[in-house]
Design an enzyme around this catalytic site. Sequence first.
Site, PDB file in Angstrom:
ATOM      1  CE1 TYR A 146      -6.488 -11.972  -3.190  1.00 14.68           C
ATOM      2  CE2 TYR A 146      -8.705 -12.896  -2.800  1.00 14.68           C
ATOM      3  CZ  TYR A 146      -7.927 -11.946  -3.070  1.00 14.68           C
ATOM      4  OH  TYR A 146      -8.309 -10.516  -2.622  1.00 14.68           O
ATOM      5  CE  LYS A 150      -6.226 -10.891   0.049  1.00 13.60           C
ATOM      6  NZ  LYS A 150      -5.358  -9.547   0.334  1.00 13.60           N
TER       7      LYS A 150
HETATM    8  N1  LIG Z   1     -11.083  -5.068  -5.229  1.00 13.95           N
HETATM    9  C1  LIG Z   1     -11.506  -6.083  -4.668  1.00 13.95           C
HETATM   10  O1  LIG Z   1     -12.640  -6.475  -4.972  1.00 13.95           O
HETATM   11  C2  LIG Z   1     -10.979  -6.955  -3.479  1.00 13.95           C
HETATM   12  C3  LIG Z   1     -12.020  -7.796  -2.629  1.00 13.95           C
HETATM   13  C4  LIG Z   1     -11.440  -8.383  -1.803  1.00 13.95           C
HETATM   14  C5  LIG Z   1     -10.218  -8.020  -1.146  1.00 13.95           C
HETATM   15  N2  LIG Z   1      -9.160  -7.243  -1.954  1.00 13.95           N
HETATM   16  C6  LIG Z   1      -7.850  -7.024  -1.359  1.00 13.95           C
HETATM   17  O2  LIG Z   1      -7.615  -5.551  -1.147  1.00 13.95           O
HETATM   18  C7  LIG Z   1      -6.439  -5.094  -1.619  1.00 13.95           C
HETATM   19  C8  LIG Z   1      -6.367  -4.138  -2.380  1.00 13.95           C
HETATM   20  O3  LIG Z   1      -7.111  -4.434  -3.645  1.00 13.95           O
HETATM   21  P1  LIG Z   1      -7.238  -3.634  -4.964  1.00 13.95           P
HETATM   22  O4  LIG Z   1      -8.339  -3.978  -5.776  1.00 13.95           O
HETATM   23  O5  LIG Z   1      -6.791  -2.429  -4.586  1.00 13.95           O
HETATM   24  O6  LIG Z   1      -6.117  -4.292  -5.699  1.00 13.95           O
HETATM   25  P2  LIG Z   1      -4.883  -3.749  -6.947  1.00 13.95           P
HETATM   26  O7  LIG Z   1      -4.328  -5.037  -7.641  1.00 13.95           O
HETATM   27  O8  LIG Z   1      -5.384  -2.598  -7.636  1.00 13.95           O
HETATM   28  O9  LIG Z   1      -3.762  -3.227  -5.695  1.00 13.95           O
HETATM   29  C9  LIG Z   1      -2.578  -4.346  -5.278  1.00 13.95           C
HETATM   30  C10 LIG Z   1      -1.507  -3.464  -5.264  1.00 13.95           C
HETATM   31  O10 LIG Z   1      -0.325  -4.385  -4.520  1.00 13.95           O
HETATM   32  C11 LIG Z   1       0.758  -4.143  -5.278  1.00 13.95           C
HETATM   33  N3  LIG Z   1       1.648  -5.345  -5.323  1.00 13.95           N
HETATM   34  C12 LIG Z   1       1.369  -6.574  -5.689  1.00 13.95           C
HETATM   35  N4  LIG Z   1       2.500  -7.121  -5.211  1.00 13.95           N
HETATM   36  C13 LIG Z   1       3.438  -6.525  -4.364  1.00 13.95           C
HETATM   37  C14 LIG Z   1       4.745  -6.875  -3.856  1.00 13.95           C
HETATM   38  N5  LIG Z   1       5.162  -7.768  -4.085  1.00 13.95           N
HETATM   39  N6  LIG Z   1       4.839  -5.727  -2.953  1.00 13.95           N
HETATM   40  C15 LIG Z   1       4.476  -4.583  -3.046  1.00 13.95           C
HETATM   41  N7  LIG Z   1       3.345  -4.466  -3.584  1.00 13.95           N
HETATM   42  C16 LIG Z   1       2.650  -5.301  -4.398  1.00 13.95           C
HETATM   43  C17 LIG Z   1       0.168  -3.964  -6.720  1.00 13.95           C
HETATM   44  O11 LIG Z   1       1.290  -3.233  -7.492  1.00 13.95           O
HETATM   45  C18 LIG Z   1      -1.017  -3.285  -6.699  1.00 13.95           C
HETATM   46  O12 LIG Z   1      -0.714  -1.870  -6.945  1.00 13.95           O
HETATM   47  C19 LIG Z   1      -5.557  -6.553  -1.731  1.00 13.95           C
HETATM   48  O13 LIG Z   1      -5.098  -6.934  -0.944  1.00 13.95           O
HETATM   49  C20 LIG Z   1      -6.935  -7.373  -2.552  1.00 13.95           C
HETATM   50  O14 LIG Z   1      -6.343  -8.679  -2.384  1.00 13.95           O
HETATM   51  C21 LIG Z   1      -9.853  -6.544  -2.991  1.00 13.95           C
END
Ligand SMILES: NC(=O)c1ccc[n+]([C@@H]2O[C@H](COP(=O)([O-])OP(=O)(O)OC[C@H]3O[C@@H](n4cnc5c(N)ncnc54)[C@H](O)[C@@H]3O)[C@@H](O)[C@H]2O)c1
Length: 324
Positions: A146, A150
């Site tokens: 992951y 990123k």
């Molecule tokens: N929540 C955290 O603590 C955190 C920390 C660091 C980075 N992030 C990043 O922030 C972003 C949002 O995080 P989140 O917590 O809302 O995650 P989440 O898993 O709730 O949301 C990610 C969304 O991406 C969608 N997705 C997955 N595969 C897909 C595809 N092939 N095509 C289209 N959509 C797709 C999923 O259905 C989901 O709704 C992500 O990129 C995550 O890596 C989150």
Amino acid sequence: MRVLVTGAAGMIGRKLVDRLIRDGVLAGRPITALDLHDIVPPAASGGGIAVTAHTGDLSAPGAAAALVAARPDVIFHLAGVVSGEAETDFDLGYRVNLDGTKALFDAVHAAAYMPRVVFTSSIAVFGAPFPDVIPDDFHLTPLTSYGTQKMIGEALLADYSRKGIFDGIGIRLPTICVRPGKANKAASSFFSGIIREPLNGLPAILPVSRSVVHTHASPRSAVGFLIRAAEIDGALVGPRRNLVMPGVAVTVGEQIEALRRIAGERIAGLIEEKPDPAIWAIVQNWPTRFAASRARELGFVAEAGFDEIVRVYIEEELGGRVPS
Ligand SMILES: NC(=O)c1ccc[n+]([C@@H]2O[C@H](COP(=O)([O-])OP(=O)(O)OC[C@H]3O[C@@H](n4cnc5c(N)ncnc54)[C@H](O)[C@@H]3O)[C@@H](O)[C@H]2O)c1
């Protein structure tokens, strides 16, 4: 202006969309159209804004090009597979987190215009061993798939911005806490679970020692970071396009104390300590504190303490009612 959100059905995506609809403006311009994309159907209705939901796999051939065809002025790229899942399903992680991101960036290139692209990166781009406080210019040596995905996304964002293909800002989010809903597949899931479950009257397992230090920001702050990243003058940011976001660095014990202060002894007592060597081994390699100096100087704001993070959850998810 037209705004596109990928990953719009996700936890942060839904909150971002609610805020965009509530504000109705971004960077001082009215939002007229909002395109929401996710692999599961994103839902929202937009008052005066024309909201269109698109469902599909961002990495599928033609998907990104179709989304970018309407030339959104701001693209929030949130779609992704989270850390635990990207680690257990190597191919899925690379397909979504890397190929999906590159497909989106290339679609903007092919459309030949200059949107602001905001990319949600992660502190997983860093790898142990760490100093006590991680400076902004700490080297990138991810220790997970992951984090690697990123990191490559960040490098592409910086290069496509340098080439004038788009105007990108990458934001390295700390752990977003308290995550509403059910536990997800992120290895960091317990940081939210130990607050969320007790506040909902449920038992929670603490799999690591109370002395573990970690950096958190609320979902409300995450949305604030995204909005700031969409609005900031790129010239102020300069060529280092990927920024470590600020957060609250606390021990797990301090998290639990905040919960006890706000919700009382009985609620905090719902946490059971049950050490899990597998999770402990992962957590050992996680960063603890960040300076986040550049982001703070550039106007990115997080909570001042963990109590505030607990209160955001109570306000947003429990209608302001503190359980007792
Ligand atoms: N929540 C955290 O603590 C955190 C920390 C660091 C980075 N992030 C990043 O922030 C972003 C949002 O995080 P989140 O917590 O809302 O995650 P989440 O898993 O709730 O949301 C990610 C969304 O991406 C969608 N997705 C997955 N595969 C897909 C595809 N092939 N095509 C289209 N959509 C797709 C999923 O259905 C989901 O709704 C992500 O990129 C995550 O890596 C989150």
